[in-house]
Design a protein around this motif. Structure first.
Motif, short mmCIF file in Angstrom:
data_model
loop_
_atom_site.label_atom_id
_atom_site.label_comp_id
_atom_site.label_asym_id
_atom_site.label_seq_id
_atom_site.Cartn_x
_atom_site.Cartn_y
_atom_site.Cartn_z
N GLU A 1 0.85 -1.18 0.00
CA GLU A 1 0.00 0.00 0.00
C GLU A 1 0.89 1.23 0.00
O GLU A 1 1.84 1.32 0.78
CB GLU A 1 -0.89 0.00 1.23
CG GLU A 1 -1.97 1.05 1.18
CD GLU A 1 -2.97 0.88 2.30
OE1 GLU A 1 -3.37 1.92 2.87
OE2 GLU A 1 -3.34 -0.26 2.60
N VAL A 2 0.60 2.16 -0.90
CA VAL A 2 1.43 3.35 -1.05
C VAL A 2 0.54 4.58 -0.98
O VAL A 2 -0.52 4.63 -1.62
CB VAL A 2 2.17 3.33 -2.41
CG1 VAL A 2 2.96 4.61 -2.63
CG2 VAL A 2 3.07 2.11 -2.50
N ASP A 3 0.98 5.56 -0.25
CA ASP A 3 0.28 6.85 -0.21
C ASP A 3 0.66 7.61 -1.47
O ASP A 3 1.80 8.07 -1.61
CB ASP A 3 0.68 7.63 1.04
CG ASP A 3 0.00 8.99 1.13
OD1 ASP A 3 -0.74 9.38 0.21
OD2 ASP A 3 0.26 9.68 2.14
N MET A 4 -0.26 7.72 -2.40
CA MET A 4 0.00 8.38 -3.68
C MET A 4 -0.46 9.84 -3.69
O MET A 4 -0.50 10.46 -4.75
CB MET A 4 -0.71 7.62 -4.81
CG MET A 4 -0.20 6.22 -5.05
SD MET A 4 1.34 6.16 -5.94
CE MET A 4 0.81 6.62 -7.59
N VAL B 1 1.86 12.16 -5.47
CA VAL B 1 1.85 11.91 -6.92
C VAL B 1 0.58 12.48 -7.54
O VAL B 1 0.62 13.11 -8.59
CB VAL B 1 2.00 10.41 -7.23
CG1 VAL B 1 1.78 10.12 -8.71
CG2 VAL B 1 3.35 9.90 -6.78
N VAL B 2 -0.54 12.29 -6.88
CA VAL B 2 -1.81 12.83 -7.37
C VAL B 2 -1.71 14.35 -7.50
O VAL B 2 -2.11 14.94 -8.52
CB VAL B 2 -2.99 12.42 -6.46
CG1 VAL B 2 -4.26 13.17 -6.83
CG2 VAL B 2 -3.21 10.92 -6.53
N ALA B 3 -1.14 15.00 -6.50
CA ALA B 3 -1.01 16.47 -6.53
C ALA B 3 -0.06 16.93 -7.64
O ALA B 3 -0.36 17.88 -8.38
CB ALA B 3 -0.53 16.97 -5.17
N PHE C 1 4.57 7.73 -13.71
CA PHE C 1 5.15 7.86 -12.37
C PHE C 1 5.63 6.51 -11.84
O PHE C 1 6.71 6.41 -11.25
CB PHE C 1 4.12 8.47 -11.40
CG PHE C 1 3.87 9.92 -11.62
CD1 PHE C 1 4.66 10.89 -11.00
CD2 PHE C 1 2.83 10.35 -12.45
CE1 PHE C 1 4.43 12.24 -11.20
CE2 PHE C 1 2.59 11.70 -12.65
CZ PHE C 1 3.39 12.65 -12.04
N VAL C 2 4.84 5.47 -12.06
CA VAL C 2 5.23 4.13 -11.61
C VAL C 2 6.48 3.70 -12.36
O VAL C 2 7.41 3.13 -11.77
CB VAL C 2 4.07 3.13 -11.81
CG1 VAL C 2 4.53 1.70 -11.58
CG2 VAL C 2 2.90 3.48 -10.90
N ALA C 3 6.53 3.97 -13.67
CA ALA C 3 7.71 3.60 -14.46
C ALA C 3 8.95 4.33 -13.96
O ALA C 3 10.02 3.73 -13.81
CB ALA C 3 7.46 3.91 -15.93
#
Length: 184
Positions: free
Chosen positions: A61-64, A67-69, A91-93
């Motif tokens: 589980e990751v707090d994204m 990244v969302v912002a 972003f994952v890449a």
């Protein structure tokens, strides 16, 4: 009288055929189509990959929220200035490339009795073809040299060429690490 010739060596029995997996019986409603060259190639590559590299699925589980912002801020700029839709996959890449730089043995493979590690990342992306007619893994070569924009452009480019059936043979070879996009 001449001596008798030595007895002929017995011929070895023919090698046993490899056992074939049990085939399920056809059921009403089943349809059959021959395996085309693309799907045969995919199967061969997947088998070769299983034989040479560790396959791991990990879920954390990751707090994204950061990244969302950042994506919310950059997405309009990337679209307007570069014509690129900034997706979470970019972003994952990018995070994957950074991780492989820090832990290069994860980007390795077995070759005989040697472990090969690399200082580059040829990142593969699983892409579903149109109408669910297959899966292909195009490869973004030397992803370690790309920033977020470069990776976003690369993802869009190779995914679109895969769906348009415009990949070249080199575009699907040489991957060192593969990620998939499970969707939103």
């Amino acid at each position: 009288p001449a001596p008798a010739p030595p007895p002929a060596a017995p011929t070895p029995p023919p090698p046993a055929a490899a056992p074939q997996p049990a085939m399920a019986q056809a059921e009403p409603g089943d349809s059959f189509e021959p395996v085309n060259a693309m799907r045969r190639g995919i199967a061969e590559h997947m088998r070769r990959s299983l034989d040479t590299s560790a396959h791991v699925t990990s879920a954390i589980e990751v707090d994204m929220s950061n990244v969302v912002a950042i994506r919310k801020k950059l997405k309009p700029e990337y679209q307007q200035a570069y014509g690129v839709n900034l997706t979470y996959l970019a972003f994952v890449a990018r995070a994957t490339v950074e991780t492989l730089r820090d832990y290069p043995w994860i980007n390795g493979e077995l070759r005989g009795d040697q472990i090969v590690t690399r200082n580059y990342v040829n990142l593969g992306f699983a892409v579903e073809l149109a109408d669910g007619k297959g899966l292909i893994v195009p490869v973004m070569k030397h992803a370690e040299g790309l920033n977020l924009l470069g990776i976003a452009r690369g993802v869009v480019d190779i995914a679109q060429r895969a769906r348009d059936k415009k990949l070249l043979p080199d575009d699907v070879q040489g991957g060192t690490f593969t990620i998939t996009n499970p969707g939103g």
